[in-house]
Design an enzyme around this catalytic site. Structure first.
Site, PDB file in Angstrom:
ATOM      1  N   GLY A 180       0.803  -1.203   0.000  1.00 11.67           N
ATOM      2  CA  GLY A 180       0.000   0.000   0.000  1.00 11.67           C
ATOM      3  C   GLY A 180       0.842   1.260   0.000  1.00 11.67           C
ATOM      4  O   GLY A 180       2.064   1.233   0.171  1.00 11.67           O
ATOM      5  N   SER A 182       2.738   4.401   1.175  1.00 16.30           N
ATOM      6  CA  SER A 182       3.532   4.710   2.374  1.00 16.30           C
ATOM      7  C   SER A 182       3.945   3.469   3.157  1.00 16.30           C
ATOM      8  O   SER A 182       4.274   3.554   4.343  1.00 16.30           O
ATOM      9  CB  SER A 182       2.776   5.677   3.297  1.00 16.30           C
ATOM     10  OG  SER A 182       2.492   6.890   2.635  1.00 16.30           O
ATOM     11  N   GLY A 184       6.605   1.785   2.376  1.00 10.37           N
ATOM     12  CA  GLY A 184       8.066   1.738   2.341  1.00 10.37           C
ATOM     13  C   GLY A 184       8.647   1.008   1.157  1.00 10.37           C
ATOM     14  O   GLY A 184       9.853   0.734   1.125  1.00 10.37           O
ATOM     15  N   SER A 186       9.302   1.927  -1.992  1.00  9.58           N
ATOM     16  CA  SER A 186      10.321   2.642  -2.773  1.00  9.58           C
ATOM     17  C   SER A 186      11.667   2.635  -2.068  1.00  9.58           C
ATOM     18  O   SER A 186      12.711   2.466  -2.701  1.00  9.58           O
ATOM     19  CB  SER A 186       9.862   4.083  -3.040  1.00  9.58           C
ATOM     20  OG  SER A 186       8.662   4.103  -3.789  1.00  9.58           O
ATOM     21  N   ASP A 206       4.503   5.054  -9.384  1.00 14.16           N
ATOM     22  CA  ASP A 206       4.756   6.498  -9.326  1.00 14.16           C
ATOM     23  C   ASP A 206       5.495   6.980 -10.566  1.00 14.16           C
ATOM     24  O   ASP A 206       5.272   8.101 -11.038  1.00 14.16           O
ATOM     25  CB  ASP A 206       5.554   6.855  -8.068  1.00 14.16           C
ATOM     26  CG  ASP A 206       4.718   6.760  -6.803  1.00 14.16           C
ATOM     27  OD1 ASP A 206       3.468   6.757  -6.918  1.00 14.16           O
ATOM     28  OD2 ASP A 206       5.296   6.702  -5.714  1.00 14.16           O
TER      29      ASP A 206
END
Length: 349
Positions: A180, A182, A184, A186, A206
């Site tokens: 989901g 946020s 982590g 990336s 993104d």
């Protein structure tokens, strides 16, 4: 064979109405249902019937549990039951026992037997270790075992199949990190690039959204966000997304290794879409989980996300998705998660 992993308890539901357990004692007997998620070499989820007797004043007592697990051990998928018990004086675990129920295994875990142990660190992280054997059930290689073969031969065949699967998994062409907003992903992807063998490219949802009109904020982008953090996309967005995946597949076919940072809003359907888009390529599926409250706090501190998105997506993106391994960034750093994944990828090497 030995498999280890960590787990988090996602639900604790007392049985209602309470079960009548007979004579009254100093530690009342209660029954509850637990839901757990596992990450590591033991990857999946379980439902547990948890019978316990605790003294409220001291938290001393004991429990007996029957657990039904669905997931994978070292990449082998299936289901099985195991039972475990322990006593406690309040802050410790004593008289522990854990046994895999014979004949409970299905799928690639048919014929599983053995035992294991549960350990709880001082920081509250729960660990499960299984010491298991596979009998005459289906092997990952797909070869059928003759029913009359000796157990030793079956175990040797199982080990060869595991070694072959690990070798194939050691150098996947694509690593898909699904989690989901946020959670982590990336940061884990960037940390992975620094420790995996060779040069890996990282792309994600993104990257795709940034290439849309207005970097996804324009009405012409084909993506919109609800006040509650929900995400809606148009048919044209889906068409461009398919083209995007096709471009990624071309890179893979040309020899590139890719880490995909994904948010599979449709869960299992999204996984099937990716499998189709990357047909012929080897993919390693990684579930990146994070406690919804922690993800929501990260979301608020970032300031570039619609409030509510992290909490809404925290579990939804994992629905129906089958993973090779899972990591949880709630308390583990991106670097530690990346190292766990790198060790898994390169285990055969």
């Amino acid at each position: 064979m030995h498999a280890s992993g960590t787990f988090t308890v996602k639900g604790f539901t007392p049985l209602e109405p309470p079960l009548s357990t007979g004579p009254e004692t100093a530690t009342a007997v209660s029954v509850a249902k637990l839901e757990k998620h596992f990450a590591g070499e033991i990857c999946g989820h379980s439902t547990t019937v948890f019978t316990y007797a605790l003294a409220p004043a001291s938290d001393s007592g004991g429990y007996v549990a029957m657990e039904s697990f669905e997931g994978s051990l070292h990449g082998r998928s299936g289901t099985f039951n195991f039972t475990h018990s322990a006593t406690t004086a309040g802050a410790d675990r004593n008289d522990e026992s854990l046994t895999i129920i014979p004949s409970s295994g299905t799928g690639e875990l048919a014929g599983i037997s053995g035992g294991g142990a549960i350990r709880v660190d001082s920081d509250g992280i729960h660990h499960l270790r299984l010491d298991y054997r596979l009998g005459s059930g289906p092997q990952q290689s797909g070869e059928a075992r003759q029913s009359g073969e000796a157990q030793q031969s079956g175990e040797q065949h199982a080990q060869r199949a595991t070694d072959a699967a690990d070798a194939e998994r050691a150098l996947p062409q694509v690593i898909v990190l699904n989690g989901g907003s946020s959670s982590g992903k990336s940061s884990v992807a960037r940390a992975l690039q620094e420790i995996l063998p060779g040069i890996w490219l990282t792309f994600g949802v993104d990257t795709f959204i940034d290439a849309l009109p207005g970097r996804g904020d324009s009405p012409r982008s084909g993506i919109s966000y609800g006040a509650d953090g929900s995400v809606s996309v148009t048919a044209e967005y889906r068409r461009l997304e398919t083209a995007w995946y096709s471009a990624m597949r071309t890179l893979v076919q040309a020899g590139a290794h890719i880490i995909l940072d994904e948010v599979l809003l449709s869960g299992g359907a999204g996984q099937r879409h990716l499998l189709s888009a990357f047909e012929g390529s080897s993919l390693l599926w990684v579930g990146v989980r994070c406690d919804p409250d922690v993800a929501a706090d990260r979301e608020a501190s970032r300031g570039d996300r619609v409030p509510g998105m992290a909490r809404l997506q925290a579990s939804r993106v994992h629905d129906g998705v089958r993973y090779d391994i899972e990591v949880d960034t709630t308390t583990r750093s991106p670097g530690a998660c990346a190292q766990l994944l790198a060790d898994f990828v390169t285990a055969a090497g």
